[in-house]
Design an enzyme around this catalytic site. Structure first.
Site, PDB file in Angstrom:
ATOM      1  N   SER A 127       0.816  -1.215   0.000  1.00 40.33           N
ATOM      2  CA  SER A 127       0.000   0.000   0.000  1.00 40.33           C
ATOM      3  C   SER A 127       0.846   1.260   0.000  1.00 40.33           C
ATOM      4  O   SER A 127       0.322   2.352  -0.160  1.00 40.33           O
ATOM      5  CB  SER A 127      -0.914   0.019   1.238  1.00 40.33           C
ATOM      6  OG  SER A 127      -0.134   0.022   2.420  1.00 40.33           O
ATOM      7  N   HIS A 148      -3.150  -3.311  -5.622  1.00 40.10           N
ATOM      8  CA  HIS A 148      -3.475  -2.919  -4.253  1.00 40.10           C
ATOM      9  C   HIS A 148      -4.970  -3.070  -3.978  1.00 40.10           C
ATOM     10  O   HIS A 148      -5.779  -2.231  -4.361  1.00 40.10           O
ATOM     11  CB  HIS A 148      -3.034  -1.470  -4.014  1.00 40.10           C
ATOM     12  CG  HIS A 148      -3.336  -0.978  -2.627  1.00 40.10           C
ATOM     13  ND1 HIS A 148      -3.741   0.320  -2.364  1.00 40.10           N
ATOM     14  CD2 HIS A 148      -3.307  -1.616  -1.424  1.00 40.10           C
ATOM     15  CE1 HIS A 148      -3.938   0.454  -1.072  1.00 40.10           C
ATOM     16  NE2 HIS A 148      -3.695  -0.698  -0.477  1.00 40.10           N
ATOM     17  N   GLU A 160      -6.305  -0.671  -6.911  1.00 44.66           N
ATOM     18  CA  GLU A 160      -5.347   0.212  -7.588  1.00 44.66           C
ATOM     19  C   GLU A 160      -4.303  -0.652  -8.290  1.00 44.66           C
ATOM     20  O   GLU A 160      -3.642  -1.478  -7.652  1.00 44.66           O
ATOM     21  CB  GLU A 160      -4.664   1.134  -6.576  1.00 44.66           C
ATOM     22  CG  GLU A 160      -5.590   2.185  -6.000  1.00 44.66           C
ATOM     23  CD  GLU A 160      -4.928   3.033  -4.935  1.00 44.66           C
ATOM     24  OE1 GLU A 160      -5.166   4.252  -4.910  1.00 44.66           O
ATOM     25  OE2 GLU A 160      -4.163   2.478  -4.115  1.00 44.66           O
ATOM     26  N   ASN A 198      -4.363   6.584  -0.859  1.00 41.64           N
ATOM     27  CA  ASN A 198      -3.616   6.908   0.357  1.00 41.64           C
ATOM     28  C   ASN A 198      -2.922   8.263   0.268  1.00 41.64           C
ATOM     29  O   ASN A 198      -2.803   8.983   1.264  1.00 41.64           O
ATOM     30  CB  ASN A 198      -2.602   5.817   0.669  1.00 41.64           C
ATOM     31  CG  ASN A 198      -3.245   4.599   1.316  1.00 41.64           C
ATOM     32  OD1 ASN A 198      -4.413   4.630   1.664  1.00 41.64           O
ATOM     33  ND2 ASN A 198      -2.496   3.523   1.454  1.00 41.64           N
TER      34      ASN A 198
END
Length: 599
Positions: A127, A148, A160, A198
């Site tokens: 991540s 991800h 992702e 993120n």
């Protein structure tokens, strides 16, 4: 290595290395879609824990009647287990989901070289770590990609897909197609710490922590502001407790070391809390206190406001004045009238005054049509309204709320007039979302009675009101304003007089970061919107929201934030400035980040 064209790739056997919560979830996703899955763990004990994860997860689905017991057995039957990486020799696709250690991950990819077929595709579920660096451990880095998944993988639809500078195009296409086969929504982005979700999420979370650390607002008010002001499912500090403060610190630290963006440098209090073992829900204490480790139930602690501290009306409020006739002013008039207050509202012309009443009638009729209001109540509400074109009529009201144009000179003149007109002790409130309230207070002889009362649009629906105090606002005025909000059925949050207050100061830097991500060609607007809606459960993606708010409004707020805080990361994205210059303001001009002319 010569890769197989994407259209010729057939995926049958999937390897999953690491069967913790995330790895087991990924294995379940593939098994649910009929793939043969080989799970790899370090020991038989770890395999047993992974098996239990799978049984519990699918068992919950059976209890919720999402799948039958027969389907559960079929899913579990697709999965086999081994403690040897050699068991992946026939895998078409391998995804690792082990601990976030670059060296451990590189060792896995190094060992896979000697095991898998030359045409097998390899993926990491990291991540935050560099997919490029992980890929260099393999002799064929072009077949390595980031995939991800979000937790819990069987439920979350976003994936992702992270391309490196050497990822082969057909590998990227094949993996994108594979993720689509799983019923997931793939978004493609470059290899940068944090990827899409993120990067945008943790900058916002870190900013919220700095608010708390600086005692700008309480944890409860910060979280309530974002829940009720933006419709977020969780406030930022509660979300950090859920994620784990140690995990958040590591992600932010990795992002900062790679990008050197000061806004990603972990707030000092994060490190202090991690060092103290206050990691959030998993330890029973983080920003909030829980009734035990791994519990979601918040219990009172030394920071929890007591029931005795609920705000009370320190000033008697009988009659309310509202200045303005626009959308916001009309909504505020409606809110007060519904709350049982007689409202005197002031407009510049009789037509505008009549327009307010007509707008409120339409709103009440809609509520009746939805079954949320009856005709008798409508008559009562309308009976509390009085319109005028004369400011002098406000001489006997107990509080005046101004909701006119966001122009400091115009508002200042108004407050000078209100100071002369209104009786001693009357509260003078402004709904400004960006202007300095102290400048308005200074224009009066009673700065102690001036307060911010920032409603959100549409005022009749949105629950949040930011109660903004200046250095001069008296405590009894602030308390009365908060109590008044409560009587109106609103959620009041308290903060000081600085640009953006709580909501805009947290929201707009995040939106600005999304624009910078787009202009860097890191990902498309569609993929960024999908990532934030599905990966973070936000009601709208950043570009959807910008086009609704208006790019001109967004730019003005971002400029105010930059001027006030002088933070380089707050400087408005050039792309946003260019769109405004071109007149692409969003939905209101039928073109913004997207074209609405054909809709």
């Amino acid at each position: 290595m010569t890769s197989t064209p994407a259209e010729q790739r057939v995926f049958k056997t999937i390897g999953v290395i690491g069967l913790g919560t995330m790895g087991a979830g990924i294995a379940e996703v593939f098994a649910r879609n009929g793939f043969t899955v080989i799970g790899v763990e370090l020991s038989e004990d770890a395999i047993e824990r992974g098996r239990q994860h799978l049984e519990h997860s699918t068992g919950r689905a059976v209890k919720r009647e999402k799948i039958t017991e027969a389907e559960q057995a079929e899913i579990l039957g697709h999965i086999s287990f081994t403690t040897s990486i050699d068991g992946l020799a026939d895998a078409d696709f391998v995804v690792e989901a082990v601990v976030e250690s670059i060296e451990i991950k590189k060792d896995i990819f190094r060992r896979l070289d000697a095991v898998v077929r030359p045409d097998a595709i390899l993926a990491t579920n990291t991540s935050s770590l560099s997919v490029t660096e992980i890929s260099t451990a393999n002799h064929s880095p072009g077949r390595v990609v980031g995939v991800h998944f979000f937790n819990p993988a069987p439920v979350q639809n976003l994936v992702e897909i992270v391309r490196t500078v050497v990822t082969e195009p057909d590998v990227l296409d094949a993996v994108t197609g594979l993720v689509g086969q799983l019923g997931k929504n793939p978004v493609v982005c470059g290899d940068k710490a944090g990827f899409i979700a993120n990067t945008l999420l943790f900058g916002y979370l870190n900013h919220a922590v700095s608010f708390f650390e600086g005692h700008y607002a309480t944890r409860e008010d910060i979280d309530a502001a974002m829940r009720f002001g933006c419709g977020y499912p969780m406030g930022p500090l509660a979300l950090l407790d859920l994620i784990g403060l140690d995990t958040a610190y590591e992600i932010l630290d990795t992002m900062y070391k790679q990008g050197r963006d000061r806004l990603h440098a972990p707030a000092p209090i994060l490190k202090q809390m991690v060092t103290a073992g206050l990691l959030g829900r998993k330890t029973g204490r983080g920003f909030y206190t829980y009734d035990g480790p791994d519990s979601s139930a918040v219990v009172p602690d030394e920071r929890t406001p007591s029931a005795d501290s609920a705000p009370q009306l320190q000033h008697a409020i009988g009659r309310v004045g509202v200045v303005g006739t626009g959308t916001m002013a009309s909504g505020i008039v409606e809110v007060f009238a519904k709350g049982g207050y007689d409202v005197l509202y002031v407009g510049r012309s009789r037509d505008k005054v009549d327009g307010v009443r007509a707008t409120i009638e339409r709103s009440l009729d809609k509520a009746i049509g939805r079954g949320k209001l009856d005709e008798a109540t409508k008559v009562e509400v309308l009976g509390r309204l009085t319109g005028t074109t004369t400011l002098d009529d406000l001489k006997d009201v107990d509080i005046v709320v101004e909701a006119i144009a966001e122009d400091l000179a115009v508002k200042t003149t108004l407050f000078e007039n209100l100071d002369d007109i209104c009786k001693p002790g009357a509260i003078l409130a402004t709904t400004t979302s960006s202007l300095p309230i102290i400048a308005l207070a200074k224009a009066t002889s009673r700065p102690q009675d001036v307060v911010g009362m920032h409603f959100f649009n549409p005022a009749a629906i949105m629950k949040l009101v930011e109660v903004v105090t200046t250095v001069s606002t008296s405590d009894d005025v602030a308390e009365t304003t908060r109590a008044l909000c409560g009587k109106l059925g609103k959620v009041a949050v308290s903060c000081g007089d600085r640009a953006g207050f709580i909501v805009n100061a947290l929201l707009f830097p995040y939106l600005n970061d999304a624009v910078k991500m787009l202009e860097a060609h890191y990902a498309t607007a569609d993929d960024i919107d999908v990532a934030m809606k599905q990966g973070c459960a936000l009601p709208m993606g950043p570009f959807e929201l910008l086009d609704v708010v208006g790019n001109d409004v967004s730019l003005a707020i971002q400029r105010e934030l930059y001027l006030e805080f002088r933070e380089p990361g707050f400087s408005p994205a050039p792309l946003l400035e260019h769109l405004v210059t071109a007149g692409y303001l969003g939905r209101k001009t039928k073109r913004g980040f997207r074209d609405y002319s054909a809709r």
